[in-house]
Scaffold this active site. Structure first.
Site, PDB file in Angstrom:
ATOM      1  N   SER A   1       0.779  -1.244   0.000  1.00 43.37           N
ATOM      2  CA  SER A   1       0.000   0.000   0.000  1.00 43.37           C
ATOM      3  C   SER A   1       0.808   1.289   0.000  1.00 43.37           C
ATOM      4  O   SER A   1       0.259   2.359  -0.259  1.00 43.37           O
ATOM      5  CB  SER A   1      -0.953   0.002   1.208  1.00 43.37           C
ATOM      6  OG  SER A   1      -0.222  -0.008   2.421  1.00 43.37           O
ATOM      7  N   THR A   2       2.087   1.199   0.327  1.00 45.58           N
ATOM      8  CA  THR A   2       2.929   2.406   0.353  1.00 45.58           C
ATOM      9  C   THR A   2       4.350   2.026  -0.087  1.00 45.58           C
ATOM     10  O   THR A   2       4.668   0.845  -0.253  1.00 45.58           O
ATOM     11  CB  THR A   2       3.016   3.024   1.770  1.00 45.58           C
ATOM     12  OG1 THR A   2       3.506   2.035   2.682  1.00 45.58           O
ATOM     13  CG2 THR A   2       1.677   3.528   2.279  1.00 45.58           C
TER      14      THR A   2
ATOM     15  N   TYR B   1      22.526   1.112  11.524  1.00 46.05           N
ATOM     16  CA  TYR B   1      21.687   0.381  10.562  1.00 46.05           C
ATOM     17  C   TYR B   1      22.249  -1.010  10.254  1.00 46.05           C
ATOM     18  O   TYR B   1      21.880  -1.995  10.874  1.00 46.05           O
ATOM     19  CB  TYR B   1      21.434   1.200   9.273  1.00 46.05           C
ATOM     20  CG  TYR B   1      20.319   0.559   8.491  1.00 46.05           C
ATOM     21  CD1 TYR B   1      18.989   0.934   8.685  1.00 46.05           C
ATOM     22  CD2 TYR B   1      20.568  -0.513   7.628  1.00 46.05           C
ATOM     23  CE1 TYR B   1      17.949   0.281   8.040  1.00 46.05           C
ATOM     24  CE2 TYR B   1      19.535  -1.184   6.980  1.00 46.05           C
ATOM     25  CZ  TYR B   1      18.222  -0.774   7.181  1.00 46.05           C
ATOM     26  OH  TYR B   1      17.199  -1.441   6.560  1.00 46.05           O
TER      27      TYR B   1
ATOM     28  N   PHE C   1       7.941   1.007  -1.381  1.00 47.26           N
ATOM     29  CA  PHE C   1       8.425   0.115  -2.432  1.00 47.26           C
ATOM     30  C   PHE C   1       7.385  -0.925  -2.854  1.00 47.26           C
ATOM     31  O   PHE C   1       7.360  -1.354  -4.007  1.00 47.26           O
ATOM     32  CB  PHE C   1       9.703  -0.592  -1.975  1.00 47.26           C
ATOM     33  CG  PHE C   1      10.911   0.297  -1.972  1.00 47.26           C
ATOM     34  CD1 PHE C   1      11.457   0.748  -3.167  1.00 47.26           C
ATOM     35  CD2 PHE C   1      11.512   0.701  -0.782  1.00 47.26           C
ATOM     36  CE1 PHE C   1      12.568   1.577  -3.185  1.00 47.26           C
ATOM     37  CE2 PHE C   1      12.626   1.533  -0.787  1.00 47.26           C
ATOM     38  CZ  PHE C   1      13.162   1.971  -1.990  1.00 47.26           C
TER      39      PHE C   1
ATOM     40  N   THR D   1      10.332   7.182   3.428  1.00 50.26           N
ATOM     41  CA  THR D   1       9.071   6.449   3.561  1.00 50.26           C
ATOM     42  C   THR D   1       8.683   6.540   5.032  1.00 50.26           C
ATOM     43  O   THR D   1       9.454   7.041   5.851  1.00 50.26           O
ATOM     44  CB  THR D   1       9.183   4.957   3.168  1.00 50.26           C
ATOM     45  OG1 THR D   1      10.076   4.313   4.071  1.00 50.26           O
ATOM     46  CG2 THR D   1       9.675   4.762   1.743  1.00 50.26           C
TER      47      THR D   1
HETATM   48  P1  NAD Z   1       6.511   1.376   4.006  1.00 52.41           P
HETATM   49  O1  NAD Z   1       6.281   1.695   5.432  1.00 52.41           O
HETATM   50  O2  NAD Z   1       6.268   2.423   2.998  1.00 52.41           O
HETATM   51  O3  NAD Z   1       5.615   0.109   3.565  1.00 52.41           O
HETATM   52  C1  NAD Z   1       5.341  -0.940   4.420  1.00 52.41           C
HETATM   53  C2  NAD Z   1       4.150  -1.745   3.917  1.00 52.41           C
HETATM   54  O4  NAD Z   1       3.959  -2.865   4.799  1.00 52.41           O
HETATM   55  C3  NAD Z   1       2.811  -0.993   3.902  1.00 52.41           C
HETATM   56  O5  NAD Z   1       2.056  -1.409   2.790  1.00 52.41           O
HETATM   57  C4  NAD Z   1       2.139  -1.479   5.185  1.00 52.41           C
HETATM   58  O6  NAD Z   1       0.703  -1.439   5.147  1.00 52.41           O
HETATM   59  C5  NAD Z   1       2.617  -2.914   5.208  1.00 52.41           C
HETATM   60  N1  NAD Z   1       2.568  -3.546   6.532  1.00 52.41           N
HETATM   61  C6  NAD Z   1       3.237  -3.192   7.657  1.00 52.41           C
HETATM   62  N2  NAD Z   1       2.938  -4.071   8.657  1.00 52.41           N
HETATM   63  C7  NAD Z   1       2.085  -4.976   8.129  1.00 52.41           C
HETATM   64  C8  NAD Z   1       1.426  -6.129   8.639  1.00 52.41           C
HETATM   65  N3  NAD Z   1       1.586  -6.538   9.884  1.00 52.41           N
HETATM   66  N4  NAD Z   1       0.601  -6.808   7.804  1.00 52.41           N
HETATM   67  C9  NAD Z   1       0.403  -6.415   6.533  1.00 52.41           C
HETATM   68  N5  NAD Z   1       1.020  -5.349   5.989  1.00 52.41           N
HETATM   69  C10 NAD Z   1       1.835  -4.642   6.776  1.00 52.41           C
HETATM   70  O7  NAD Z   1       7.989   0.815   3.938  1.00 52.41           O
HETATM   71  P2  NAD Z   1       9.093   0.747   2.784  1.00 52.41           P
HETATM   72  O8  NAD Z   1      10.112   1.761   3.081  1.00 52.41           O
HETATM   73  O9  NAD Z   1       8.471   0.669   1.438  1.00 52.41           O
HETATM   74  O10 NAD Z   1       9.764  -0.648   3.161  1.00 52.41           O
HETATM   75  C11 NAD Z   1       9.508  -1.850   2.476  1.00 52.41           C
HETATM   76  C12 NAD Z   1      10.771  -2.700   2.482  1.00 52.41           C
HETATM   77  O11 NAD Z   1      11.790  -2.005   1.767  1.00 52.41           O
HETATM   78  C13 NAD Z   1      11.335  -2.961   3.886  1.00 52.41           C
HETATM   79  O12 NAD Z   1      11.843  -4.268   3.938  1.00 52.41           O
HETATM   80  C14 NAD Z   1      12.463  -1.950   3.983  1.00 52.41           C
HETATM   81  O13 NAD Z   1      13.473  -2.344   4.884  1.00 52.41           O
HETATM   82  C15 NAD Z   1      12.966  -1.975   2.558  1.00 52.41           C
HETATM   83  N6  NAD Z   1      13.812  -0.823   2.182  1.00 52.41           N
HETATM   84  C16 NAD Z   1      13.460   0.451   2.512  1.00 52.41           C
HETATM   85  C17 NAD Z   1      14.312   1.507   2.174  1.00 52.41           C
HETATM   86  C18 NAD Z   1      13.971   2.935   2.506  1.00 52.41           C
HETATM   87  O14 NAD Z   1      14.870   3.777   2.489  1.00 52.41           O
HETATM   88  N7  NAD Z   1      12.738   3.255   2.785  1.00 52.41           N
HETATM   89  C19 NAD Z   1      15.491   1.247   1.461  1.00 52.41           C
HETATM   90  C20 NAD Z   1      15.801  -0.058   1.102  1.00 52.41           C
HETATM   91  C21 NAD Z   1      14.942  -1.091   1.474  1.00 52.41           C
HETATM   92 NA    NA Z   2       6.204  -1.224   0.914  1.00 47.64          NA
END
Ligand code: NAD
Ligand code: NA
EC number: 1.3.1.9
Length: 395
Positions: free
Chosen positions: A49-50, A234, A52, A274
């Site tokens: 939903s948000t 980190y 990546f 994010t």
């Molecule tokens: P985000 O917070 O934007 O997205 C998280 C998603 O997970 C949302 O859709 C949320 O509804 C869902 N979610 C959370 N808890 C849940 C649950 N219990 N059940 C169902 N859905 C649930 O986060 P993001 O930054 O897109 O992170 C996604 C992945 O990418 C993570 O593994 C993060 O470590 C990784 N990542 C993030 C970055 C960054 O800089 N943001 C960089 C590299 C990798």
């Molecule tokens: Na995500």
């Protein structure tokens, strides 16, 4: 109602449906502008939903005409109380997907639970038969273990020593020193339990045991490495231990998928604003400097640019370009030597007084508000909006 941003620290308590919808439309337009990708056709996105995950769902649907099932944990709106941005994003996504003739259904609930896995299994059986791509993109501070019922909380701490460095409050631009105490007790195990690979494997087991994975199915989870300055808190900290576990799990899942010729990968993505990353100390200062440097070099990307490139050049582009640990790297531009050298130099000199000049604080702050549908170009925030918006497939 008229909805305004109401922030508390690194969260925003309100979100704007029209702004969220416009964000989704902008991402769809970007993917379409890059042309078709010969990718997966039936895609499950966990964390859809948000961030990546949403970008992955959009890239699959509008890049490869894929049918998508999205799983997330969001708050629907009620009369007078806006929902969470993921709910509005999904409502907008489904509207656009359906208009384009694409299958899109969503499940809102705790992805860590057996119940939600079962719902998804049943939905795939009823509607799609088999899945050929599973994106695992959860970011959560807590996880209730489905078999033991234990509720684990993840922490963001260094391991071993106290970590002291600079950070910024991106609302005020104030740069200050922070010290974070090292992990103690079961902090490391708890964080691994939340953000490690166990749940990813549980999802893949659930799908495989019901024969819901197509021949050659692929699954991808997202990880992060980052620069030297954030390493103690980190990658070498509690969250890094969880990412190590997640990355190791890719190999276990690939073994499990041998009989169907399937593969599990981790993609290391770029640092981006994010909801998850705003909560990590030190990272906002790093991101504001990184944005400045990458924008000046013309190599800045957001979530949608990252995932569109992951799909078109790596996953479905014929060259995964795996690193020595078997990972896909779309953080390659962030980690470029010239980029890191410049960020490091800026890091040394960054103060409250000069940050608005040497860093992209405005870009950071804008991206933060954009996450919640605010400060999105072209949206009339004076207009009365209906805060209650439904996701069509969720009744
Ligand atoms: P985000 O917070 O934007 O997205 C998280 C998603 O997970 C949302 O859709 C949320 O509804 C869902 N979610 C959370 N808890 C849940 C649950 N219990 N059940 C169902 N859905 C649930 O986060 P993001 O930054 O897109 O992170 C996604 C992945 O990418 C993570 O593994 C993060 O470590 C990784 N990542 C993030 C970055 C960054 O800089 N943001 C960089 C590299 C990798
Ligand atoms: Na995500």
């Amino acid at each position: 109602m008229i909805i305004e941003p109401r922030t508390r620290g690194f969260i925003c308590l309100t979100s704007h449906p029209t702004g969220c919808e416009q964000n989704v439309i902008n991402q769809i337009e970007y993917v379409k502008s890059k042309g078709k990708i010969d990718g997966a056709k039936k895609v499950l996105v966990i964390g859809a939903s948000t961030g990546f995950g949403l970008a992955s769902r959009i890239s699959s649907a509008f890049g490869s005409d894929a049918a998508t099932i999205g799983v997330f944990f969001d708050k629907p709106a009620t009369e007078g109380r806006p929902g969470s941005p993921g709910f509005y994003n999904t409502a907008a996504f489904e509207k656009q997907a359906t208009a384009a003739g694409l299958y899109a259904k969503s499940i809102n609930g705790d992805a860590f639970s057996n119940e939600i896995k079962e719902q998804v299994v049943n939905l795939i059986k009823e509607d799609l038969g088999q899945i050929d791509l599973v994106i695992y993109s959860l970011a959560s501070p807590v996880r209730t273990h489905p078999t033991t019922g234990t509720r684990y909380k993840s922490v963001l701490k260094p391991i071993g020593d106290v970590f002291s460095n600079k950070t910024v409050d991106f609302h005020t631009g104030k740069v200050s020193e922070i010290s974070i105490n090292p992990a103690e007790g079961e902090d490391v195990e708890n964080t691994i339990n939340v953000m490690g690979g166990e749940d990813w494997k549980m999802w893949m087991d659930a799908l495989q045991s019901e024969n819901l994975l197509a021949e050659g199915a692929t699954t991808v989870a997202y990880s992060y490495i980052g620069p030297e300055v954030t390493k103690p808190v980190y990658r070498n900290g509690t969250i890094g231990a969880a990412k190590d576990h997640l990355e190791a799990t890719a190999f276990t899942i690939t073994d499990d998928l041998k009989s169907i010729g399937g593969k599990a990968y981790v993609s290391v993505n770029k640092a981006l604003v994010t909801q998850a990353s705003s909560a990590i100390p030190v990272i906002p200062l790093y991101i504001s400097l990184l944005y400045k440097v990458m924008k000046a070099k013309g190599i800045h990307e957001g979530c949608i640019e990252q995932i569109q490139r992951l799909y078109s050049e790596r996953l479905f582009g014929g060259d995964l370009a795996l690193d020595e640990k078997g990972r896909i790297r779309v953080d390659d531009w962030e980690m470029r030597e010239d980029v890191q050298a410049e960020v490091n130099k800026l890091w040394e000199t960054a103060t409250t007084e000069n940050l608005s000049e040497i860093g992209d604080l405005e870009g950071y702050s804008n991206d933060f508000y954009n996450l919640f549908g605010f400060k999105v170009a072209g949206v009339d925030y004076e207009a009365d909006v209906n805060e209650v918006v439904n996701v069509p497939s969720i009744q």
